[in-house]
Design an enzyme around this catalytic site. Sequence first.
Site, PDB file in Angstrom:
ATOM      1  N   TRP A 211       0.841  -1.203   0.000  1.00 29.65           N
ATOM      2  CA  TRP A 211       0.000   0.000   0.000  1.00 29.65           C
ATOM      3  C   TRP A 211       0.879   1.258   0.000  1.00 29.65           C
ATOM      4  O   TRP A 211       1.754   1.412   0.845  1.00 29.65           O
ATOM      5  CB  TRP A 211      -0.902   0.048   1.209  1.00 29.65           C
ATOM      6  CG  TRP A 211      -1.945  -1.000   1.402  1.00 29.65           C
ATOM      7  CD1 TRP A 211      -2.662  -1.197   2.563  1.00 29.65           C
ATOM      8  CD2 TRP A 211      -2.452  -1.989   0.480  1.00 29.65           C
ATOM      9  NE1 TRP A 211      -3.557  -2.235   2.404  1.00 29.65           N
ATOM     10  CE2 TRP A 211      -3.445  -2.739   1.136  1.00 29.65           C
ATOM     11  CE3 TRP A 211      -2.154  -2.310  -0.844  1.00 29.65           C
ATOM     12  CZ2 TRP A 211      -4.141  -3.779   0.521  1.00 29.65           C
ATOM     13  CZ3 TRP A 211      -2.831  -3.359  -1.465  1.00 29.65           C
ATOM     14  CH2 TRP A 211      -3.805  -4.072  -0.792  1.00 29.65           C
TER      15      TRP A 211
ATOM     16  N   ASN B  33      -7.245  -1.086  -4.822  1.00 34.32           N
ATOM     17  CA  ASN B  33      -7.313  -2.497  -4.469  1.00 34.32           C
ATOM     18  C   ASN B  33      -8.753  -3.004  -4.480  1.00 34.32           C
ATOM     19  O   ASN B  33      -9.596  -2.503  -3.748  1.00 34.32           O
ATOM     20  CB  ASN B  33      -6.717  -2.699  -3.063  1.00 34.32           C
ATOM     21  CG  ASN B  33      -6.906  -4.119  -2.567  1.00 34.32           C
ATOM     22  OD1 ASN B  33      -6.565  -5.083  -3.243  1.00 34.32           O
ATOM     23  ND2 ASN B  33      -7.496  -4.257  -1.377  1.00 34.32           N
ATOM     24  N   GLU B  34      -9.020  -3.964  -5.352  1.00 33.80           N
ATOM     25  CA  GLU B  34     -10.302  -4.680  -5.438  1.00 33.80           C
ATOM     26  C   GLU B  34     -11.524  -3.761  -5.545  1.00 33.80           C
ATOM     27  O   GLU B  34     -12.466  -3.851  -4.749  1.00 33.80           O
ATOM     28  CB  GLU B  34     -10.454  -5.645  -4.251  1.00 33.80           C
ATOM     29  CG  GLU B  34      -9.363  -6.696  -4.209  1.00 33.80           C
ATOM     30  CD  GLU B  34      -9.585  -7.798  -3.189  1.00 33.80           C
ATOM     31  OE1 GLU B  34      -9.072  -8.906  -3.390  1.00 33.80           O
ATOM     32  OE2 GLU B  34     -10.282  -7.538  -2.175  1.00 33.80           O
TER      33      GLU B  34
ATOM     34  N   GLU C 105      -3.175 -11.324  -6.244  1.00 34.19           N
ATOM     35  CA  GLU C 105      -3.345 -11.926  -4.920  1.00 34.19           C
ATOM     36  C   GLU C 105      -3.846 -13.347  -5.108  1.00 34.19           C
ATOM     37  O   GLU C 105      -4.745 -13.587  -5.916  1.00 34.19           O
ATOM     38  CB  GLU C 105      -4.382 -11.178  -4.066  1.00 34.19           C
ATOM     39  CG  GLU C 105      -4.023  -9.770  -3.661  1.00 34.19           C
ATOM     40  CD  GLU C 105      -5.092  -9.163  -2.741  1.00 34.19           C
ATOM     41  OE1 GLU C 105      -5.832  -9.935  -2.071  1.00 34.19           O
ATOM     42  OE2 GLU C 105      -5.188  -7.924  -2.686  1.00 34.19           O
TER      43      GLU C 105
ATOM     44  N   TRP D  50      -0.475 -13.965  -1.471  1.00 29.83           N
ATOM     45  CA  TRP D  50      -0.964 -13.195  -0.313  1.00 29.83           C
ATOM     46  C   TRP D  50      -0.842 -14.118   0.887  1.00 29.83           C
ATOM     47  O   TRP D  50      -1.558 -15.112   0.958  1.00 29.83           O
ATOM     48  CB  TRP D  50      -2.426 -12.793  -0.519  1.00 29.83           C
ATOM     49  CG  TRP D  50      -2.961 -11.931   0.584  1.00 29.83           C
ATOM     50  CD1 TRP D  50      -3.488 -12.345   1.776  1.00 29.83           C
ATOM     51  CD2 TRP D  50      -3.027 -10.498   0.603  1.00 29.83           C
ATOM     52  NE1 TRP D  50      -3.871 -11.269   2.533  1.00 29.83           N
ATOM     53  CE2 TRP D  50      -3.602 -10.121   1.841  1.00 29.83           C
ATOM     54  CE3 TRP D  50      -2.645  -9.502  -0.289  1.00 29.83           C
ATOM     55  CZ2 TRP D  50      -3.812  -8.785   2.191  1.00 29.83           C
ATOM     56  CZ3 TRP D  50      -2.863  -8.180   0.066  1.00 29.83           C
ATOM     57  CH2 TRP D  50      -3.438  -7.838   1.290  1.00 29.83           C
TER      58      TRP D  50
END
Length: 388
Positions: free
Chosen positions: A66, A181-182, A302, A344
């Site tokens: 991140w 992210n996602e 991931e 992940w």
Amino acid sequence: MPPDADEWAVVERQGPHLRASGRPFIVHGFNTYWLMYFAADPATRPTVTAALAEAADAGLNVCRTWAFNDGGHRALQLKPFSYDEEVFQALDFVISEARKHRVRLILSLCNNWKDYGGKAQYVRWGKEAGLDLTSEDDFCTDPIIKSYYKAFVKAVLTRINTITNEAYKVDPTIFAWELINEPRCHSDPSGDTLQSWVEEMASYVKSIDPVHLLEIGVEGFYGPSTPELLHVNPDAYSGSVGTDFIRNHRALGVDLASVHIYSDTWLPHSVEVSHLQFVNSWMQQHIDDAANLLGMPILIGEFGVSLKEGKFGNAFREAFMETVYRIFLSSWKSGVIGGGCLVWQLFPESAEHMDDGYALIFAKSPSTLNMLANHSRSLECAASLSLI
């Protein structure tokens, strides 16, 4: 020692393949999302070095982490247009340490989820500023909220590293940027809303940094633009969350096809062979589409198996990982696709209190460490053979 400039060139995309310094580049990666957060505290900063060193020793070459922390403890973005210099210097440290250990970085710029702020924090800031917002999905549509995000992106991309004196936007240590992210946008299952956001933000990132690769960060769910592929999704719900794998990746500026794999949570049963069958069909479809429809490398950004609930054990997790690696390597060797996979997630022993069930702690998982090292050797061998 940091690598020589000749050896440490920016990774480039050539159609569906990746190259660096004239050689094939294959991603053998891992996720460790908290590096900047830990680097911001002198007491936990050594853990950052330990994580990168352990990964490099196993032959891992890309870390996804991140580059955001919106509001809250050790925030990088204190509020819109306001950033914490000490936390920025922590991100400088992460990048400089990654370079020392010859690990490249995928830096994610926001979160769909509430962890570390994300789009919920942006909407909260908007409401505090008097904007009439009704849901977190306003993150994708409100012009003021979008200006907050763009300002943050510009601050990160144009940052001059205080340790290396190099601008992020030209540093070859950075492998790619990730928009969010996602991402999901439940309020518009047609996918139009998220698509517009992706197109706008991909264009914006490339206007500042045309050098680095860019990915979206989606999980890979097929959407309304490909109704014939909805059956590939783990369930019907996945096709209605506002993402659309093929359409999303046709946005100008996007370089890498992003896919995640979590059959342990997506599929409700615990029949192990069914999970491996799903991994096979999920990966193969996305590899084929990335190669044939999109013409871009694939990034399994991931993948993992949680041991938290006791539903699965380490032997199955290793079988799961082996399956992911085998499918990708087979496709790479056949010349179909470039890219790679990022597990992940990787933890040194000193960070195991952060374990969400998915942590691979090398000191406690020698067999997994051995598998990762073996896969690294397989990739090196494949890349070397391709040069002959």
